[in-house]
Design an enzyme around this catalytic site. Structure first.
Site, mmCIF file in Angstrom:
data_model
loop_
_atom_site.group_PDB
_atom_site.id
_atom_site.type_symbol
_atom_site.label_atom_id
_atom_site.label_comp_id
_atom_site.label_asym_id
_atom_site.label_seq_id
_atom_site.Cartn_x
_atom_site.Cartn_y
_atom_site.Cartn_z
ATOM 1 N N ARG A 66 -17.578 -6.068 9.717
ATOM 2 C CA ARG A 66 -18.358 -5.306 10.728
ATOM 3 C C ARG A 66 -19.313 -6.504 11.250
ATOM 4 O O ARG A 66 -19.555 -7.778 10.775
ATOM 5 C CB ARG A 66 -19.355 -4.368 10.135
ATOM 6 N N LYS A 76 -24.689 -6.249 5.975
ATOM 7 C CA LYS A 76 -24.588 -6.226 4.601
ATOM 8 C C LYS A 76 -25.933 -7.485 3.986
ATOM 9 O O LYS A 76 -26.472 -8.059 4.750
ATOM 10 C CB LYS A 76 -23.439 -6.490 3.669
ATOM 11 N N TYR A 90 -28.622 -3.483 5.730
ATOM 12 C CA TYR A 90 -28.299 -2.641 4.580
ATOM 13 C C TYR A 90 -28.629 -3.596 3.322
ATOM 14 O O TYR A 90 -28.205 -4.794 3.433
ATOM 15 C CB TYR A 90 -26.985 -2.186 4.467
ATOM 16 N N HIS A 143 -29.610 -2.291 -0.384
ATOM 17 C CA HIS A 143 -29.221 -1.763 -1.660
ATOM 18 C C HIS A 143 -29.832 -2.468 -2.717
ATOM 19 O O HIS A 143 -28.757 -3.006 -3.557
ATOM 20 C CB HIS A 143 -27.867 -1.539 -1.671
ATOM 21 N N GLU A 166 -31.015 1.611 4.732
ATOM 22 C CA GLU A 166 -30.683 2.792 3.984
ATOM 23 C C GLU A 166 -31.855 3.462 3.557
ATOM 24 O O GLU A 166 -31.830 4.654 2.877
ATOM 25 C CB GLU A 166 -29.795 2.610 2.733
ATOM 26 N N ASP A 203 -22.521 1.122 -4.259
ATOM 27 C CA ASP A 203 -23.560 0.334 -3.624
ATOM 28 C C ASP A 203 -24.971 0.557 -4.269
ATOM 29 O O ASP A 203 -25.987 -0.203 -3.695
ATOM 30 C CB ASP A 203 -23.424 0.314 -1.962
#
Length: 377
Positions: A23, A81, A100, A102, A124, A276
């Site tokens: 992505r 990410k 993101y 996490h 998130e 994740d």
């Protein structure tokens, strides 16, 4: 008349380095929108290749094509990410990172952000007043739909499964699918599995949430209030077990212990979408798209940490459609004004100037939590 110089003048888009991540954080249409507001957008050459977007499309939209260092040198860096270890050297105190994160599952990233003093906003954990997660929702929808699709594939004998068809056939029972969690991931997984004519049990701790979904229930889909006894009865009989629980910012709770996994039939399948955030199945270990399955106690475990990366064209378009307004707000007004205008961004703030400023992240990392507004001023 030239556009005024905004509080954040440049936006960088590096190529994703996480294994098998295809992505990209912006599309050409997103670049065009940002450029029209007077921002300089720097896209690392080749960043969109995995999503089917070539450099020329970004250039035509007004982006500068740059190397990795120059993309990371922007005032605001947007990614998909969390930064990888080889990117930690680009973190710095005057950087705003929007991606993101996490951090509960990747504490080493949290430590790097804190050490560098970087302001990090996690997609998130951006949360609206109704508790919905607008920047996680599209990826959760995709991951849920993929979970049923992947599970059906892995149940086939040539792929290591029991040789069970999701929908069965005339006179033969369908696959039994147990979904843990009725949030966006779980509901989409259950809907797709039910559309395949599987026998689906959707479990959640909230009767209110299950009641909300009741009017849309289709096929052989049964919604049940989760309990330990129910798990002990259903998990051993599941052909496909899908983990779909989420505590924003915090580590996912372990709902299925190893002893229950040992009771599942050989060739059955676990898809742990919660990986994740650490995973909700005791035996889950994060895998990758290149090597997605780990077999433990005869049960296939699929626990890819970036499931939507399998469909990068769809997921890139879906991601940018929800992140772009926030990118415009952060870049155009500066962070203090942006969180005032869009208060849901306050919950997105994970680290600022060496402090953790999200309670779930602080709990997961075992560190003290500061209120984000105190960190910003």
């Amino acid at each position: 008349m030239p556009a005024p110089v905004p509080p954040i003048a440049s936006i960088g888009v590096p190529t994703e380095l996480k294994r098998d991540e295809q992505r990209v954080a912006l599309t050409p249409d997103g670049v065009r929108e940002l450029v029209s507001h007077g921002f300089a957008v720097r896209v690392q050459a080749g960043a969109g290749a995995g999503a089917g977007i070539d450099d020329q499309a970004f250039h035509a939209a007004g982006a500068s094509l740059v190397g990795r260092e120059e993309a990371w040198a922007a005032h605001l860096v947007v990614k998909v990410k969390e930064p990888q270890a080889e990117e930690f050297g680009f973190l710095r105190p005057d950087l705003v990172l929007f991606t993101y994160l996490h951090l509960a599952a990747y504490p080493q990233v949290g430590r790097a952000l804190l050490s560098a003093g970087t302001t990090a906003i996690a997609y998130e954990t951006v949360q609206l007043d109704d508790s919905s997660l607008p920047l996680l929702a599209p990826m959760s929808e995709i991951a849920g739909r993929l979970a049923a699709q992947v599970g059906a594939h892995l149940l086939e004998k040539p792929h290591g499964g029991r040789g069970v068809l999701m929908g069965g056939c005339t006179g033969v029972r369908p696959a039994r699918v147990v979904v843990l969690g009725a949030g966006t991931v779980g509901w989409n997984a259950a809907r797709v599995a039910a559309a395949m004519d599987a026998e689906v049990f959707l479990l959640d701790h909230s009767p209110q949430r299950l009641r909300q979904l009741e009017s849309d229930r289709r096929g052989r889909l049964v919604s049940l209030v989760s309990s330990r006894g129910l798990l002990e009865r259903l998990v051993p009989s599941a052909d496909l077990l899908i983990g779909a629980v989420l505590l924003p910012g915090d580590r996912a709770p372990t709902l299925v212990e190893e002893a229950l996994v040992q009771q599942m039939q050989p060739g059955s399948v676990i898809v742990d979408v919660a990986i994740d955030q650490g995973g909700c199945i005791a035996t889950s270990r994060e895998t990758s798209h290149t090597d997605p399955v780990l077999t433990i106690h005869g049960v296939q475990h699929y626990a890819v940490g970036n499931m939507p990366g399998a469909v990068p064209f769809t997921s890139t378009e879906a991601l940018v459609s929800v992140t772009l307004p926030y990118i415009l707000a952060i870049a155009g007004r500066g962070l203090v004004e942006a969180v005032t205008e869009r208060p849901e961004l306050v919950s997105g703030l994970n680290t600022i100037n060496g402090s953790v400023c999200h309670p779930g992240v602080a709990k997961a990392l075992g560190l003290p939590n500061r209120h984000p507004m105190a960190c910003l001023h």
